[in-house]
Design a protein around this motif. Structure first.
Motif, PDB file in Angstrom:
ATOM      1  N   CYS A 116       0.833  -1.204   0.000  1.00 48.41           N
ATOM      2  CA  CYS A 116       0.000   0.000   0.000  1.00 48.41           C
ATOM      3  C   CYS A 116       0.868   1.255   0.000  1.00 48.41           C
ATOM      4  O   CYS A 116       0.595   2.209  -0.732  1.00 48.41           O
ATOM      5  N   ALA A 117       1.937   1.251   0.800  1.00 49.73           N
ATOM      6  CA  ALA A 117       2.836   2.411   0.855  1.00 49.73           C
ATOM      7  C   ALA A 117       3.479   2.670  -0.493  1.00 49.73           C
ATOM      8  O   ALA A 117       3.642   3.832  -0.915  1.00 49.73           O
ATOM      9  N   ALA A 118       3.824   1.588  -1.222  1.00 47.10           N
ATOM     10  CA  ALA A 118       4.442   1.749  -2.533  1.00 47.10           C
ATOM     11  C   ALA A 118       3.471   2.399  -3.511  1.00 47.10           C
ATOM     12  O   ALA A 118       3.841   3.343  -4.239  1.00 47.10           O
ATOM     13  N   SER A 165       5.215   8.557   0.929  1.00 48.71           N
ATOM     14  CA  SER A 165       3.964   8.130   1.551  1.00 48.71           C
ATOM     15  C   SER A 165       4.219   7.664   2.975  1.00 48.71           C
ATOM     16  O   SER A 165       5.314   7.190   3.300  1.00 48.71           O
ATOM     17  N   PHE A 166       3.199   7.821   3.799  1.00 49.02           N
ATOM     18  CA  PHE A 166       3.257   7.381   5.193  1.00 49.02           C
ATOM     19  C   PHE A 166       1.978   6.615   5.511  1.00 49.02           C
ATOM     20  O   PHE A 166       0.867   7.137   5.324  1.00 49.02           O
ATOM     21  N   THR A 167       2.124   5.417   5.996  1.00 46.90           N
ATOM     22  CA  THR A 167       0.970   4.670   6.487  1.00 46.90           C
ATOM     23  C   THR A 167       1.430   3.802   7.643  1.00 46.90           C
ATOM     24  O   THR A 167       2.557   3.299   7.636  1.00 46.90           O
ATOM     25  N   PHE A 214       5.136   2.261   7.631  1.00 45.30           N
ATOM     26  CA  PHE A 214       5.719   2.048   6.312  1.00 45.30           C
ATOM     27  C   PHE A 214       5.852   3.400   5.618  1.00 45.30           C
ATOM     28  O   PHE A 214       4.881   4.168   5.542  1.00 45.30           O
ATOM     29  N   ILE A 215       7.042   3.678   5.128  1.00 43.44           N
ATOM     30  CA  ILE A 215       7.303   4.926   4.412  1.00 43.44           C
ATOM     31  C   ILE A 215       7.763   4.569   3.000  1.00 43.44           C
ATOM     32  O   ILE A 215       8.763   3.858   2.822  1.00 43.44           O
ATOM     33  N   GLY A 216       7.014   5.040   2.015  1.00 44.16           N
ATOM     34  CA  GLY A 216       7.346   4.773   0.624  1.00 44.16           C
ATOM     35  C   GLY A 216       8.018   5.973  -0.021  1.00 44.16           C
ATOM     36  O   GLY A 216       7.627   7.111   0.223  1.00 44.16           O
ATOM     37  N   ILE A 217       9.025   5.719  -0.844  1.00 43.32           N
ATOM     38  CA  ILE A 217       9.732   6.771  -1.570  1.00 43.32           C
ATOM     39  C   ILE A 217       9.771   6.374  -3.042  1.00 43.32           C
ATOM     40  O   ILE A 217      10.213   5.267  -3.383  1.00 43.32           O
ATOM     41  N   HIS A 218       9.338   7.285  -3.903  1.00 41.85           N
ATOM     42  CA  HIS A 218       9.361   7.015  -5.344  1.00 41.85           C
ATOM     43  C   HIS A 218       9.849   8.248  -6.085  1.00 41.85           C
ATOM     44  O   HIS A 218       9.397   9.363  -5.820  1.00 41.85           O
ATOM     45  N   GLN A 219      10.800   8.044  -6.978  1.00 36.08           N
ATOM     46  CA  GLN A 219      11.207   9.094  -7.901  1.00 36.08           C
ATOM     47  C   GLN A 219      10.895   8.600  -9.300  1.00 36.08           C
ATOM     48  O   GLN A 219      11.224   7.459  -9.659  1.00 36.08           O
ATOM     49  N   VAL A 220      10.249   9.443 -10.080  1.00 37.81           N
ATOM     50  CA  VAL A 220       9.835   9.061 -11.427  1.00 37.81           C
ATOM     51  C   VAL A 220      11.035   8.528 -12.202  1.00 37.81           C
ATOM     52  O   VAL A 220      12.098   9.157 -12.244  1.00 37.81           O
TER      53      VAL A 220
END
Length: 417
Positions: A335-337, A354-356, A373-379
């Protein structure tokens, strides 16, 4: 005196009750350090004659220079002068010029001066008067039994003017102290205080000048480096040399100096790389983006954020797949992703975070409080999710999640991800 020991005493029950913060002591300490004087003690004592006397007696035994603020006013609870007279047996006299100034003050305002205002003009015989150019009560310098006693009003603007214009020049002239003390704070994240100290144990154990002290901070840990020298330039050179030694060991965790914050660091990296960030925040409720938007120039790096606390907001606004939530839950890596990836699409951002999680106090979806869960995404890059277990109450967990989020974004932008 080979090493001047300075002490600062604040007099006033309001300080002990917490009604007024003792900012005077902090400011005086800063000024003393800038001018090479070591402050060894801070003390606060209430408006009680016996306790003020006891404090003065203790301070006189352990310090060379004692700066006292407060207790010089016209009322009965202003007893600084009276307490010092009892332990010193010095004679008090009414200072003519000070009394003239007080009388002129009331005359100018067409008001009647009450008799108790004469107390403010009472000074110890032989004391050096410190003129009060922004208030009524004068200050004074008294030399007694090898000590220098400096009595100042507690009103900050009056005290500051006296320290700057009279006290510091007096102390330099009469103590022969002509050094400066400079300090800097080196700030680190992603490393605990105990580990930081272990990595730097050789430097810490061999310290002399500069001195090195680890400190716990809200946004990680810090190292205070303090140097004493005959000039500011020499002190700063000593600090720089020690700083480089420290960074050679733990530089990977370093993010800034002095007052720089993690949000400022991240904002600067985003700006330098021409990137915009967006945030999908569940348990943090907008705290991450609030930290960034609080900074000047935030519009150059922030697209915005979505507080997606409810599952329907995650699905209908952020576009998280219902299948993902059904299979893995909202508090999950999957979900975080999706949250981090989708916020980039929804807000046209280059970087998404994201933070959940479960902030507590109850267990959520089988996850104990503190599971985040902390999600990090760079295009154009792979999405990474970090699972963290934080301790503390609900708000502490949320705060620590935000700090960790800034650390992860910083690492991403510095290519240390």
């Amino acid at each position: 005196m080979t090493q001047i020991k300075t002490e600062i005493i604040g007099v006033g029950t309001e300080l002990l009750l917490g009604q007024i913060a003792n900012t005077n002591a902090q400011w005086i300490s800063e000024q003393m350090a800038e001018n090479g004087f070591n402050v060894f003690h801070h003390a606060v004592v209430g408006d009680n004659l016996q306790r003020v006397m006891a404090q003065f007696e203790q301070s006189g035994k352990r310090s060379d220079v004692i700066i006292v603020t407060g207790g010089l006013g016209p009322t009965e609870d202003d007893m600084t002068r009276e307490a010092f007279q009892k332990i010193s047996n010095l004679e008090m006299v009414e200072n003519g010029p000070s009394m003239d100034k007080i009388e002129a003050f009331f005359k100018k305002r067409n008001s009647v001066m009450t008799e108790n205002n004469r107390r403010q003009a009472r000074l110890f015989k032989g004391a050096e008067v410190i003129d009060n150019h922004v208030g009524m009560a004068p200050g004074m310098v008294v030399r007694h039994q090898n000590n220098i006693w400096i009595f100042l009003p507690g009103v900050p603007r009056e005290m500051k003017a006296m320290i700057t214009n009279t006290v510091l020049p007096y102390l330099k002239q009469h103590t022969g102290e002509h050094t400066v003390i400079k300090s800097t704070m080196l700030r680190f994240t992603g490393i605990g205080e105990s580990r930081l100290e272990a990595e730097l144990k050789d430097i810490i154990h061999s310290q002399s000048n500069p001195t090195v002290a680890p400190l716990a901070q809200n946004e990680g840990v810090a190292i205070r480096v303090t140097a004493k020298a005959s000039s500011a330039k020499e002190a700063l050179n000593l600090i720089e040399n020690t700083k480089q030694q420290i960074l050679s060991k733990v530089g990977a965790h370093f993010y800034g100096s002095d007052e720089q914050t993690l949000p400022e660091k991240v904002s600067g990296l985003l700006k330098d790389q021409g990137l915009f960030i967006g945030a999908a925040e569940s348990l943090t409720g907008g705290m991450f983006m609030d930290r960034l938007i609080s900074l000047r120039g935030a519009s150059a790096v922030c697209r915005g954020g979505i507080v997606c606390y409810d599952v329907k907001v995650k699905e209908n606004v952020l576009g998280v797949s219902p299948e993902t939530i059904q299979q893995y839950g909202t508090i999950s890596e999957q979900c975080a992703a999706e949250m981090a990836e989708n916020i980039c699409s929804v807000l046209d951002a280059d970087v998404g975070i994201s933070f959940t999680g479960a902030a507590g106090p109850e267990t959520e979806e089988g996850n104990p409080p503190g599971t985040v869960f902390i999600g990090i995404h760079q295009v154009g890059k792979d999405t990474v999710v970090r699972k963290c277990i934080f301790q503390g109450d609900r708000n502490t967990i949320r705060e620590r999640s935000v700090i960790k989020g800034f650390e992860l974004v910083m690492n991403l932008l510095e290519k240390e991800y």
